[in-house]
Design a protein around this motif. Structure first.
Motif, PDB file in Angstrom:
ATOM      1  N   ASP A  44       0.827  -1.214   0.000  1.00 32.56           N
ATOM      2  CA  ASP A  44       0.000   0.000   0.000  1.00 32.56           C
ATOM      3  C   ASP A  44       0.860   1.262   0.000  1.00 32.56           C
ATOM      4  O   ASP A  44       0.350   2.363  -0.218  1.00 32.56           O
ATOM      5  N   SER A  45       2.168   1.100   0.223  1.00 32.45           N
ATOM      6  CA  SER A  45       3.086   2.240   0.238  1.00 32.45           C
ATOM      7  C   SER A  45       4.495   1.689   0.399  1.00 32.45           C
ATOM      8  O   SER A  45       4.715   0.473   0.404  1.00 32.45           O
ATOM      9  N   PHE A  46       5.462   2.604   0.558  1.00 31.08           N
ATOM     10  CA  PHE A  46       6.862   2.226   0.720  1.00 31.08           C
ATOM     11  C   PHE A  46       7.389   2.869   2.006  1.00 31.08           C
ATOM     12  O   PHE A  46       7.258   4.077   2.200  1.00 31.08           O
ATOM     13  N   TRP A  47       7.966   2.064   2.879  1.00 29.17           N
ATOM     14  CA  TRP A  47       8.251   2.523   4.230  1.00 29.17           C
ATOM     15  C   TRP A  47       9.495   3.404   4.322  1.00 29.17           C
ATOM     16  O   TRP A  47       9.606   4.199   5.250  1.00 29.17           O
ATOM     17  N   TYR A  48      10.434   3.290   3.386  1.00 33.75           N
ATOM     18  CA  TYR A  48      11.693   4.028   3.513  1.00 33.75           C
ATOM     19  C   TYR A  48      11.677   5.260   2.621  1.00 33.75           C
ATOM     20  O   TYR A  48      11.917   5.182   1.427  1.00 33.75           O
ATOM     21  N   TRP A  49      11.307   6.407   3.236  1.00 35.29           N
ATOM     22  CA  TRP A  49      11.260   7.688   2.531  1.00 35.29           C
ATOM     23  C   TRP A  49      10.359   7.629   1.296  1.00 35.29           C
ATOM     24  O   TRP A  49      10.592   8.340   0.325  1.00 35.29           O
ATOM     25  N   ASN A  50       9.349   6.749   1.336  1.00 32.00           N
ATOM     26  CA  ASN A  50       8.376   6.597   0.251  1.00 32.00           C
ATOM     27  C   ASN A  50       9.040   6.229  -1.080  1.00 32.00           C
ATOM     28  O   ASN A  50       8.519   6.552  -2.153  1.00 32.00           O
ATOM     29  N   ILE A  51      10.149   5.536  -0.998  1.00 32.63           N
ATOM     30  CA  ILE A  51      10.832   5.034  -2.193  1.00 32.63           C
ATOM     31  C   ILE A  51      10.761   3.515  -2.166  1.00 32.63           C
ATOM     32  O   ILE A  51      11.211   2.883  -1.217  1.00 32.63           O
TER      33      ILE A  51
END
Length: 229
Positions: A44-51
């Motif tokens: 649903d998203s990316f946990w590390y700085w949205n990358i």
């Protein structure tokens, strides 16, 4: 949508990338392929700085940089190239963390280390496999993160390699908030068993080399024995 846990999703993403990567692609295209697949199949998203995918190639593979400073280059993949891909998907605050080094020779991905012709690249990937083997053989529940840090860094140095990580560490705990992570670093007296799971992700090279190598998996203890997630 395929129902995969995040580490299975990482493995599926890497297989998808290897099937679709081509000479002439930019690193930005590789990043888009990975991130689209992850979002289409459970993230649903990316946990590390949205990358979702940190991608480097060639002499950029020695670069170690925080996610807050990372910029994907437009470098083009060549007929003979080395690429590192580090994936960071999440779903409902459950993380995946996974990195691999991909070797391309004569425009084709080489899927077995023994088939790599470039001896420098082969030795780098063999060293990565050896470090993970040593981790499994030697990590114990009462070992501290600092003890693991010194043990692995001694092995890296004694085999003629360098630890390229910008902070000098070798991995981190898996938590819900990235700011709560603890690291495999000097001064961390916490025991490995005090966290539910932790990554092992040595980023290595040899002195004066243009190339770096990454191999990352998540580990945890089960009945006192270290296992890969």
């Amino acid at each position: 949508m395929i129902n995969l846990d995040m580490q299975d999703l990482n493995r599926a993403t890497m297989k998808h990338l290897i099937k679709n990567i081509e000479t002439g692609m930019s690193l930005s295209e590789i990043r888009r392929i990975c991130e689209k697949f992850m979002l289409d199949n459970g993230a649903d998203s990316f946990w590390y700085w949205n990358i979702g995918a940190f991608v480097f190639a060639g002499d950029e593979t020695t670069v170690s940089v925080s996610g807050k400073d990372y910029q994907t280059s437009e470098r083009i993949i060549g007929l003979n190239d080395i690429i590192t891909v580090d994936l960071s998907p999440q779903n409902n605050n459950i993380w995946g963390d996974y990195a691999r080094t991909i070797i391309i020779e004569d425009g084709k991905v080489i899927d077995k280390i023994e088939n790599i012709r470039n001896s420098e690249w082969k030795q780098g990937l063999q060293m990565e496999q050896y470090l993970h083997k040593l981790l499994i053989e030697n990590a114990a529940p009462d070992m501290t993160f600092e003890e693991l840090y010194y043990f692995i860094n001694d092995v890296i140095s004694n085999h003629g390699f360098l630890n390229l990580d910008f902070a000098g560490n070798l991995g981190h705990s898996i938590v819900e908030d990235k700011n709560d992570r603890i690291y495999t670093e000097k001064g961390n007296k916490a025991k490995l068993s005090e966290v539910k799971m932790f990554t092992f992700e040595p980023h290595i090279s040899t002195p004066n080399s243009k190339y770096g190598y990454k191999l990352e998996d998540i580990y945890y203890f089960r009945k006192g024995k270290l296992e890969k997630l």
